[in-house]
Motif scaffolding. Sequence first.
Motif, PDB file in Angstrom:
ATOM      1  N   CYS A  34       0.900  -1.361   0.214  1.00  0.00           N
ATOM      2  CA  CYS A  34       0.058  -0.104   0.059  1.00  0.00           C
ATOM      3  C   CYS A  34       0.659   1.269   0.030  1.00  0.00           C
ATOM      4  O   CYS A  34       0.454   2.383  -0.357  1.00  0.00           O
ATOM      5  N   GLY A  35       2.040   0.994   0.620  1.00  0.00           N
ATOM      6  CA  GLY A  35       2.897   2.369   0.417  1.00  0.00           C
ATOM      7  C   GLY A  35       2.748   3.270   1.535  1.00  0.00           C
ATOM      8  O   GLY A  35       2.883   4.391   1.617  1.00  0.00           O
ATOM      9  N   CYS A  36       1.871   2.941   2.347  1.00  0.00           N
ATOM     10  CA  CYS A  36       1.532   3.497   3.565  1.00  0.00           C
ATOM     11  C   CYS A  36       2.763   3.639   4.715  1.00  0.00           C
ATOM     12  O   CYS A  36       3.509   2.608   5.103  1.00  0.00           O
ATOM     13  N   VAL A  37       2.737   4.679   5.294  1.00  0.00           N
ATOM     14  CA  VAL A  37       3.755   4.826   6.565  1.00  0.00           C
ATOM     15  C   VAL A  37       2.725   4.955   7.718  1.00  0.00           C
ATOM     16  O   VAL A  37       1.748   5.746   7.983  1.00  0.00           O
ATOM     17  N   VAL A  38       3.075   3.826   8.633  1.00  0.00           N
ATOM     18  CA  VAL A  38       2.165   3.627   9.710  1.00  0.00           C
ATOM     19  C   VAL A  38       2.953   3.555  11.191  1.00  0.00           C
ATOM     20  O   VAL A  38       4.140   3.339  11.078  1.00  0.00           O
ATOM     21  N   GLU A  39       2.380   3.721  12.351  1.00  0.00           N
ATOM     22  CA  GLU A  39       2.925   3.941  13.409  1.00  0.00           C
ATOM     23  C   GLU A  39       2.307   3.108  14.661  1.00  0.00           C
ATOM     24  O   GLU A  39       0.943   3.863  14.704  1.00  0.00           O
ATOM     25  N   VAL A  79      -6.410  -4.633  22.440  1.00  0.00           N
ATOM     26  CA  VAL A  79      -6.757  -3.911  21.561  1.00  0.00           C
ATOM     27  C   VAL A  79      -5.363  -3.246  20.605  1.00  0.00           C
ATOM     28  O   VAL A  79      -4.647  -2.809  21.267  1.00  0.00           O
ATOM     29  N   GLU A  80      -5.350  -2.961  19.353  1.00  0.00           N
ATOM     30  CA  GLU A  80      -4.362  -2.562  18.628  1.00  0.00           C
ATOM     31  C   GLU A  80      -4.666  -1.020  18.035  1.00  0.00           C
ATOM     32  O   GLU A  80      -5.772  -0.880  17.636  1.00  0.00           O
ATOM     33  N   VAL A  81      -3.866  -0.179  18.246  1.00  0.00           N
ATOM     34  CA  VAL A  81      -4.141   1.314  17.739  1.00  0.00           C
ATOM     35  C   VAL A  81      -2.667   1.620  16.786  1.00  0.00           C
ATOM     36  O   VAL A  81      -1.745   1.403  17.266  1.00  0.00           O
ATOM     37  N   ILE A  82      -3.063   1.934  15.726  1.00  0.00           N
ATOM     38  CA  ILE A  82      -2.096   2.263  14.546  1.00  0.00           C
ATOM     39  C   ILE A  82      -2.623   3.620  14.035  1.00  0.00           C
ATOM     40  O   ILE A  82      -3.661   3.839  13.738  1.00  0.00           O
ATOM     41  N   TYR A  83      -1.633   4.385  13.989  1.00  0.00           N
ATOM     42  CA  TYR A  83      -1.671   5.869  13.204  1.00  0.00           C
ATOM     43  C   TYR A  83      -1.224   5.684  11.730  1.00  0.00           C
ATOM     44  O   TYR A  83       0.024   5.445  11.499  1.00  0.00           O
ATOM     45  N   ASN A  84      -2.047   6.018  10.872  1.00  0.00           N
ATOM     46  CA  ASN A  84      -1.511   5.833   9.438  1.00  0.00           C
ATOM     47  C   ASN A  84      -1.281   7.386   9.086  1.00  0.00           C
ATOM     48  O   ASN A  84      -2.013   8.128   8.665  1.00  0.00           O
ATOM     49  N   THR A  89      -5.111   8.781   9.422  1.00  0.00           N
ATOM     50  CA  THR A  89      -6.371   8.251  10.073  1.00  0.00           C
ATOM     51  C   THR A  89      -5.767   7.203  11.381  1.00  0.00           C
ATOM     52  O   THR A  89      -4.656   6.600  11.137  1.00  0.00           O
ATOM     53  N   MET A  90      -6.543   7.619  12.424  1.00  0.00           N
ATOM     54  CA  MET A  90      -6.199   6.454  13.598  1.00  0.00           C
ATOM     55  C   MET A  90      -7.082   5.444  13.406  1.00  0.00           C
ATOM     56  O   MET A  90      -8.318   5.406  13.192  1.00  0.00           O
ATOM     57  N   MET A  91      -6.327   4.449  13.458  1.00  0.00           N
ATOM     58  CA  MET A  91      -7.003   2.860  13.130  1.00  0.00           C
ATOM     59  C   MET A  91      -7.219   2.126  14.542  1.00  0.00           C
ATOM     60  O   MET A  91      -5.917   2.104  15.132  1.00  0.00           O
ATOM     61  N   ILE A  92      -8.182   1.660  14.886  1.00  0.00           N
ATOM     62  CA  ILE A  92      -8.339   0.588  16.187  1.00  0.00           C
ATOM     63  C   ILE A  92      -8.958  -0.572  15.834  1.00  0.00           C
ATOM     64  O   ILE A  92      -9.697  -0.671  15.356  1.00  0.00           O
ATOM     65  N   GLY A  93      -8.147  -1.432  16.206  1.00  0.00           N
ATOM     66  CA  GLY A  93      -8.366  -3.018  15.971  1.00  0.00           C
ATOM     67  C   GLY A  93      -8.787  -3.632  17.447  1.00  0.00           C
ATOM     68  O   GLY A  93      -8.201  -3.713  18.364  1.00  0.00           O
ATOM     69  N   LEU A  94     -10.178  -3.852  17.663  1.00  0.00           N
ATOM     70  CA  LEU A  94     -10.801  -4.266  18.848  1.00  0.00           C
ATOM     71  C   LEU A  94     -11.090  -5.867  18.691  1.00  0.00           C
ATOM     72  O   LEU A  94     -11.978  -6.090  17.692  1.00  0.00           O
TER      73      LEU A  94
END
Length: 122
Positions: A34-39, A79-84, A89-94
Amino acid sequence: MKKVLTLLFTSLLVFLMFVGPGNVALAHEGDSGCGCVVEEISGAEKNKIVSNLLKSDEFKIERKGFKEVGFKWNGVNAVEVIYNHSFETMMIGLPVYNVDDTIWTAVFFDGVLVGISPPETH
């Protein structure tokens, strides 16, 4: 139609991020496709973000919907929290449990549910 395509693309992106290889560094190298930079967010900042989600009206409504279709939620320990950074975008995996006790992932983008991802199968 645009909303459907957006939902499909984001669901695919989330599926690849949460169910794909567990190494977040792959996205930094551009190997994820995807070429995304995530943290990955952790610690006190993660707790604050998760707390805000759990207090939101959106989550309360969706939690009722989870129960109606047979999912149960057992807390915030996994829970996983990732900032793209690419899409800001803040992404939360519950994690939610299905009736057969398999762990699925409810994915929220900026506090809005975008879908529930099934467990990875090999």
